[in-house]
Write a protein that holds these residues in place. Sequence first.
Motif, PDB file in Angstrom:
ATOM      1  N   TYR A 183       0.815  -1.217   0.000  1.00  7.94           N
ATOM      2  CA  TYR A 183       0.000   0.000   0.000  1.00  7.94           C
ATOM      3  C   TYR A 183       0.849   1.269   0.000  1.00  7.94           C
ATOM      4  N   VAL A 184       2.154   1.109   0.255  1.00 13.56           N
ATOM      5  CA  VAL A 184       3.000   2.293   0.422  1.00 13.56           C
ATOM      6  C   VAL A 184       2.960   3.245  -0.776  1.00 13.56           C
ATOM      7  N   PRO A 185       3.086   2.746  -2.021  1.00 19.45           N
ATOM      8  CA  PRO A 185       3.042   3.683  -3.156  1.00 19.45           C
ATOM      9  C   PRO A 185       1.749   4.495  -3.194  1.00 19.45           C
ATOM     10  N   LYS A 186       0.643   3.871  -2.775  1.00 17.56           N
ATOM     11  CA  LYS A 186      -0.632   4.575  -2.736  1.00 17.56           C
ATOM     12  C   LYS A 186      -0.579   5.734  -1.732  1.00 17.56           C
ATOM     13  N   LEU A 187      -0.013   5.457  -0.563  1.00 14.29           N
ATOM     14  CA  LEU A 187       0.122   6.502   0.452  1.00 14.29           C
ATOM     15  C   LEU A 187       1.001   7.641  -0.075  1.00 14.29           C
ATOM     16  N   VAL A 188       2.113   7.241  -0.697  1.00 17.69           N
ATOM     17  CA  VAL A 188       3.055   8.258  -1.180  1.00 17.69           C
ATOM     18  C   VAL A 188       2.410   9.110  -2.272  1.00 17.69           C
ATOM     19  N   ASP A 189       1.630   8.481  -3.159  1.00 17.73           N
ATOM     20  CA  ASP A 189       0.921   9.232  -4.196  1.00 17.73           C
ATOM     21  C   ASP A 189       0.087  10.350  -3.606  1.00 17.73           C
ATOM     22  N   LEU A 190      -0.647  10.010  -2.541  1.00 15.49           N
ATOM     23  CA  LEU A 190      -1.550  10.989  -1.941  1.00 15.49           C
ATOM     24  C   LEU A 190      -0.813  12.133  -1.257  1.00 15.49           C
ATOM     25  N   LEU A 191       0.494  11.927  -0.985  1.00 15.64           N
ATOM     26  CA  LEU A 191       1.262  12.987  -0.331  1.00 15.64           C
ATOM     27  C   LEU A 191       1.479  14.184  -1.258  1.00 15.64           C
ATOM     28  N   ASP A 192       1.178  14.009  -2.556  1.00 18.03           N
ATOM     29  CA  ASP A 192       1.302  15.149  -3.451  1.00 18.03           C
ATOM     30  C   ASP A 192       0.363  16.278  -3.029  1.00 18.03           C
ATOM     31  N   ASP A 193      -0.830  15.892  -2.582  1.00 17.23           N
ATOM     32  CA  ASP A 193      -1.816  16.907  -2.215  1.00 17.23           C
ATOM     33  C   ASP A 193      -2.098  16.967  -0.727  1.00 17.23           C
ATOM     34  N   ASN A 194      -1.422  16.107   0.038  1.00 16.63           N
ATOM     35  CA  ASN A 194      -1.660  16.082   1.483  1.00 16.63           C
ATOM     36  C   ASN A 194      -0.328  16.066   2.212  1.00 16.63           C
ATOM     37  N   ASP A 195      -0.393  16.341   3.520  1.00 15.44           N
ATOM     38  CA  ASP A 195       0.841  16.371   4.296  1.00 15.44           C
ATOM     39  C   ASP A 195       1.022  15.108   5.123  1.00 15.44           C
ATOM     40  N   ALA A 246      -3.530  18.781  12.423  1.00 11.22           N
ATOM     41  CA  ALA A 246      -4.697  19.414  11.795  1.00 11.22           C
ATOM     42  C   ALA A 246      -4.796  20.883  12.197  1.00 11.22           C
ATOM     43  N   ARG A 247      -4.551  21.162  13.481  1.00 12.85           N
ATOM     44  CA  ARG A 247      -4.658  22.537  13.978  1.00 12.85           C
ATOM     45  C   ARG A 247      -3.688  23.473  13.281  1.00 12.85           C
ATOM     46  N   ARG A 248      -2.552  22.935  12.858  1.00  9.12           N
ATOM     47  CA  ARG A 248      -1.562  23.794  12.229  1.00  9.12           C
ATOM     48  C   ARG A 248      -1.779  23.930  10.725  1.00  9.12           C
ATOM     49  N   GLY A 249      -2.920  23.448  10.271  1.00  9.48           N
ATOM     50  CA  GLY A 249      -3.295  23.667   8.877  1.00  9.48           C
ATOM     51  C   GLY A 249      -2.733  22.657   7.892  1.00  9.48           C
ATOM     52  N   TYR A 250      -2.125  21.584   8.365  1.00  4.95           N
ATOM     53  CA  TYR A 250      -1.641  20.559   7.446  1.00  4.95           C
ATOM     54  C   TYR A 250      -2.832  19.714   6.985  1.00  4.95           C
ATOM     55  N   ARG A 251      -2.751  19.210   5.770  1.00 10.40           N
ATOM     56  CA  ARG A 251      -3.853  18.398   5.249  1.00 10.40           C
ATOM     57  C   ARG A 251      -3.637  16.917   5.557  1.00 10.40           C
ATOM     58  N   ILE A 252      -4.666  16.308   6.096  1.00 10.44           N
ATOM     59  CA  ILE A 252      -4.615  14.896   6.473  1.00 10.44           C
ATOM     60  C   ILE A 252      -5.606  14.125   5.598  1.00 10.44           C
ATOM     61  N   ARG A 253      -5.220  12.940   5.180  1.00  7.12           N
ATOM     62  CA  ARG A 253      -6.121  12.097   4.385  1.00  7.12           C
ATOM     63  C   ARG A 253      -5.958  10.662   4.827  1.00  7.12           C
ATOM     64  N   GLN A 254      -6.998   9.863   4.678  1.00 11.03           N
ATOM     65  CA  GLN A 254      -6.817   8.449   4.958  1.00 11.03           C
ATOM     66  C   GLN A 254      -7.028   7.625   3.693  1.00 11.03           C
ATOM     67  N   VAL A 255      -6.374   6.465   3.666  1.00 13.21           N
ATOM     68  CA  VAL A 255      -6.517   5.523   2.561  1.00 13.21           C
ATOM     69  C   VAL A 255      -6.958   4.199   3.168  1.00 13.21           C
ATOM     70  N   PRO A 256      -7.974   3.554   2.610  1.00 16.64           N
ATOM     71  CA  PRO A 256      -8.367   2.247   3.149  1.00 16.64           C
ATOM     72  C   PRO A 256      -7.274   1.212   2.910  1.00 16.64           C
ATOM     73  N   VAL A 257      -6.934   0.462   3.925  1.00 13.86           N
ATOM     74  CA  VAL A 257      -5.988  -0.644   3.743  1.00 13.86           C
ATOM     75  C   VAL A 257      -6.546  -1.877   4.439  1.00 13.86           C
ATOM     76  N   ALA A 258      -6.189  -3.035   3.940  1.00 16.99           N
ATOM     77  CA  ALA A 258      -6.552  -4.274   4.624  1.00 16.99           C
ATOM     78  C   ALA A 258      -5.491  -4.540   5.670  1.00 16.99           C
ATOM     79  N   MET A 259      -5.904  -4.979   6.860  1.00 16.97           N
ATOM     80  CA  MET A 259      -4.962  -5.225   7.943  1.00 16.97           C
ATOM     81  C   MET A 259      -4.815  -6.728   8.101  1.00 16.97           C
TER      82      MET A 259
END
Lengths: 123, 233
Positions: free
Chosen positions: B99-111, B187-200
């Motif tokens: 799942y790591v590449p998926k997480l890294v992809d989303l870091l383009d628009d999120n922190d 979140a309070r400092r204005g950074y963008r947070i996102r979640q990605v569904p992963v199987a555990m």
Amino acid sequence: MKLTLVTGLTGLLLLGTIVELLRRRQLREKYGMLWLAVLVVVIPLSLFPRLLDNVAELLGVASGVSLVLFLGIVFLLLVCVHLSWEVSALEEETRTLAEDFALLRAEIDADRAARDELVSTDG
Amino acid sequence: MVNGKRTLIIIPALNESGSIADVVGEVRGELPGVDVLVVDDGSTDRTAAVATAAGATVAKLPYNLGVGGAMRLGYRYARDHNYDVAIQIDADGQHDPRYVPKLVDLLDDNDLVIGARFAGEGDYTVRGPRRWAMVMLSAVLSRVAHTKLTDTTSGFRAANRRVIDMFATWYPAEYLGDTVETLVHTARRGYRIRQVPVAMRKRMAGTPSHSPARAMIYLGRAFAVLTLALIRR
Ligand SMILES: Nc1nc2c(ncn2[C@@H]2O[C@H](COP(=O)(O)OP(=O)(O)OP(=O)(O)O)[C@@H](O)[C@H]2O)c(=O)[nH]1
Ligand SMILES: [Mg+2]
């Protein structure tokens, strides 16, 4: 009435101080929670000192106020014991740190000595 | 490198000699070109030696600092060695590195990107007070972060440079602080947070740190930590 005012204000002042210290991250969560719990008990008692009279009677203590004094002293003793325990743990940790540091320095010194040796035999 | 970004995988580990070799091996196999840092948090077994043999860089703490303490060390390492992305992964094999590449992809628009259970993929379930705690945390933190968060205590997270810099100097070592409080703070400092569904997955070996008996205490502490995080600056 005056006394209630004094004790009540003292309690609120303590509460404010602790909340502010927690907010500024000057107080670790575990200690903050402990003191907040204490204040939750102390503030109502400071406003209504007779609150514990029934419990005191049950335990055979003459008045609620002496019961509070007794419990307060026991609590402070426990806090002291806990702090000694924490300090002991900290001393053990700094000891381990000092050892780690000395071992690292020994390794670096040995490395450097070996390198100097090489340089002097080369040159 | 993942998607052209210098990536560090940080694995906090406490007595995980049974699974750490497989986890490090799998990460290096699935993600060629990433660096792996295992932070051994005062383990009493052979975790550090096994991890080194598996090809990870190992930072050995002299005594237990907790997950938060281990992670700040990891983020400091990431900052000092100039990584673009730092990713936290559990040492018990529950997180799938694919799942790591998926997480890294989303870091383009999120922190900060969180790999979340209970978000559709996989069939990981929790019951009782521990579940109530998770529901409460999700509801409150989703509002604070202005995004849907279903698994706020997940130890599967990716951070970009801005967040690495912040976490390298500020990362709570207190219980639950490493997950809950860092989310509020970020979140309070204005950074963008996102979640990605992963199987555990099931943990590979060793013992989980939470027993059912502690679930109720967990709920209380979760509530206390959350309240504290919200009133803190
Ligand atoms: N550095 C460090 N890591 C720890 C400590 N306790 C647990 N860990 C690591 O944190 C990760 C998560 O721990 P787990 O016990 O699996 O917790 P969990 O995944 O929330 O709970 P389970 O669902 O029961 O597996 C693992 O990689 C552990 O090795 C600790 O005190 N210090
Ligand atoms: Mg786990």
